[in-house]
Design a protein around this motif. Structure first.
Motif, PDB file in Angstrom:
ATOM      1  N   ALA A 121       4.370  14.527   0.249  1.00  0.00           N
ATOM      2  CA  ALA A 121       4.061  13.363   0.701  1.00  0.00           C
ATOM      3  C   ALA A 121       5.182  12.172   0.382  1.00  0.00           C
ATOM      4  N   ILE A 122       5.541  12.308  -0.493  1.00  0.00           N
ATOM      5  CA  ILE A 122       6.587  11.035  -0.872  1.00  0.00           C
ATOM      6  C   ILE A 122       7.915  11.172  -0.006  1.00  0.00           C
ATOM      7  N   ALA A 123       8.176  12.657   0.386  1.00  0.00           N
ATOM      8  CA  ALA A 123       9.247  12.716   1.430  1.00  0.00           C
ATOM      9  C   ALA A 123       8.828  12.335   2.729  1.00  0.00           C
ATOM     10  N   ALA A 124       7.748  12.778   3.312  1.00  0.00           N
ATOM     11  CA  ALA A 124       7.486  12.463   4.526  1.00  0.00           C
ATOM     12  C   ALA A 124       7.193  10.683   4.684  1.00  0.00           C
ATOM     13  N   ILE A 125       6.692  10.177   3.584  1.00  0.00           N
ATOM     14  CA  ILE A 125       6.478   8.551   3.649  1.00  0.00           C
ATOM     15  C   ILE A 125       7.801   8.080   3.835  1.00  0.00           C
ATOM     16  N   ALA A 126       8.814   8.563   3.064  1.00  0.00           N
ATOM     17  CA  ALA A 126      10.110   7.928   2.873  1.00  0.00           C
ATOM     18  C   ALA A 126      10.935   7.990   4.387  1.00  0.00           C
ATOM     19  N   ASN A 127      10.527   9.200   5.080  1.00  0.00           N
ATOM     20  CA  ASN A 127      11.087   9.468   6.580  1.00  0.00           C
ATOM     21  C   ASN A 127      10.685   8.962   7.444  1.00  0.00           C
ATOM     22  N   SER A 128       9.444   8.293   7.241  1.00  0.00           N
ATOM     23  CA  SER A 128       8.633   7.631   8.294  1.00  0.00           C
ATOM     24  C   SER A 128       9.115   6.409   8.942  1.00  0.00           C
ATOM     25  N   GLY A 129      10.146   5.935   8.263  1.00  0.00           N
ATOM     26  CA  GLY A 129      10.448   4.606   8.699  1.00  0.00           C
ATOM     27  C   GLY A 129      10.156   3.339   8.067  1.00  0.00           C
ATOM     28  N   LEU A 130      10.429   3.275   6.680  1.00  0.00           N
ATOM     29  CA  LEU A 130       9.761   2.114   6.169  1.00  0.00           C
ATOM     30  C   LEU A 130      10.366   0.849   6.396  1.00  0.00           C
ATOM     31  N   SER A 140       0.823  -1.165   0.118  1.00  0.00           N
ATOM     32  CA  SER A 140       0.001   0.072   0.136  1.00  0.00           C
ATOM     33  C   SER A 140       0.915   1.219   0.094  1.00  0.00           C
ATOM     34  N   VAL A 141       1.928   1.318   0.758  1.00  0.00           N
ATOM     35  CA  VAL A 141       2.832   2.496   0.734  1.00  0.00           C
ATOM     36  C   VAL A 141       3.553   2.739  -0.503  1.00  0.00           C
ATOM     37  N   PHE A 193      17.176   6.693  -1.453  1.00  0.00           N
ATOM     38  CA  PHE A 193      15.872   7.042  -1.523  1.00  0.00           C
ATOM     39  C   PHE A 193      15.271   8.152  -0.754  1.00  0.00           C
ATOM     40  N   VAL A 194      15.517   7.994   0.465  1.00  0.00           N
ATOM     41  CA  VAL A 194      15.299   9.101   1.391  1.00  0.00           C
ATOM     42  C   VAL A 194      15.961  10.567   1.039  1.00  0.00           C
ATOM     43  N   LYS A 195      17.309  10.342   0.894  1.00  0.00           N
ATOM     44  CA  LYS A 195      17.890  11.592   0.410  1.00  0.00           C
ATOM     45  C   LYS A 195      17.375  12.278  -1.001  1.00  0.00           C
ATOM     46  N   GLU A 196      17.266  11.530  -1.966  1.00  0.00           N
ATOM     47  CA  GLU A 196      16.499  11.860  -3.090  1.00  0.00           C
ATOM     48  C   GLU A 196      15.280  12.576  -2.931  1.00  0.00           C
ATOM     49  N   ALA A 197      14.325  11.835  -2.230  1.00  0.00           N
ATOM     50  CA  ALA A 197      13.211  12.152  -1.849  1.00  0.00           C
ATOM     51  C   ALA A 197      13.153  13.547  -1.063  1.00  0.00           C
ATOM     52  N   ASN A 198      14.012  13.983   0.023  1.00  0.00           N
ATOM     53  CA  ASN A 198      14.171  15.004   0.533  1.00  0.00           C
ATOM     54  C   ASN A 198      14.637  16.087  -0.427  1.00  0.00           C
TER      55      ASN A 198
END
Lengths: 156, 156
Positions: free
Chosen positions: B69-78, B38-39, B115-120
């Protein structure tokens, strides 16, 4: 199942990576319902992590990350996933959206605005508030989920 | 299907609303895989909106919302969704996670960090950059998706 999966992955790959015209075709109702169900599953996951933290010992960083994700998703324009006609059909499973969502747009808008407001307030409170304040605001946020379910979600 | 749905909704309601012990039981692999799928569907939806905006005429506000939204999801601890053993099993569909994700943790971590870096970076660029810069950074972000798919996603 594998064929089904390839189709799903193909759609995602197109969306994320291609520059072709296919990616810009209007998405099918099935795909829209699937996205909608996925967004709320994602929110459900983040809510679950918050609940565990609030019940088992407040971990601000954990709650803040989840709160930020919920707020960013809430602000990202979920209205686009409520295309008229998508109160029927199947995404991951049969949709449970009632037709009343579209015939009572004023109520739907009111609940949607409350959800965004409480999600933003929750993200702010999660960053600085004490555990009791965070828990209280989380209650306000989840109450907006419940309002929408009571009003617009089919049961059986 | 209805029974299945009730079960899913019941789980979500517990997660979001209850304070009982049931909500704190360790989630089953099936539920973890469902959240994971889902994520990424949610991220796929947000990516699709960005792609459409970049291809059909840059709308900063639209891109920024999706990027946030993508950045916040990426940072949320997947990482919490990659529980050992969940390279087997079914969420919405059979998982496509390769066992190598767990046996090559260094590579998985490297890709996750990218992924987290590029999303931020993308969220920052989306807020202020011109269309060309935003498009270029979006390419860097989606390249991290592709790296993970190439490395850790089963095909067939």
């Amino acid at each position: 199942m594998q064929q089904y999966f390839r189709k799903t992955c193909g759609a995602l790959a197109l969306l994320c990576l291609s520059t072709g015209a296919l990616a810009q075709e209007a998405p099918k109702p099935e795909q829209i319902i699937k996205w909608r169900q996925s967004v709320y599953q994602t929110i459900g996951w983040e809510c679950g992590r918050i609940r565990i933290s609030l019940d088992k010992g407040f971990e601000r960083e954990e709650v803040k990350k989840a709160a930020d994700a919920i707020a960013a998703i809430a602000n990202s324009g979920l209205g686009a996933l409520y295309v008229p006609g998508t109160d029927k059909g199947k995404g991951w499973h049969d949709t449970t959206l009632k037709p009343e969502f579209f015939s009572n747009a004023a109520k739907a808008t009111e609940i949607a605005r409350s959800f965004v407001k409480e999600a933003n307030d929750f993200a702010r409170v999660a960053a600085t508030g004490d555990a009791a304040t965070v828990k209280s605001q989380f209650g306000k946020l989840t109450q907006t989920c419940k309002s929408c379910h009571d009003e617009f979600r089919k049961r059986d």
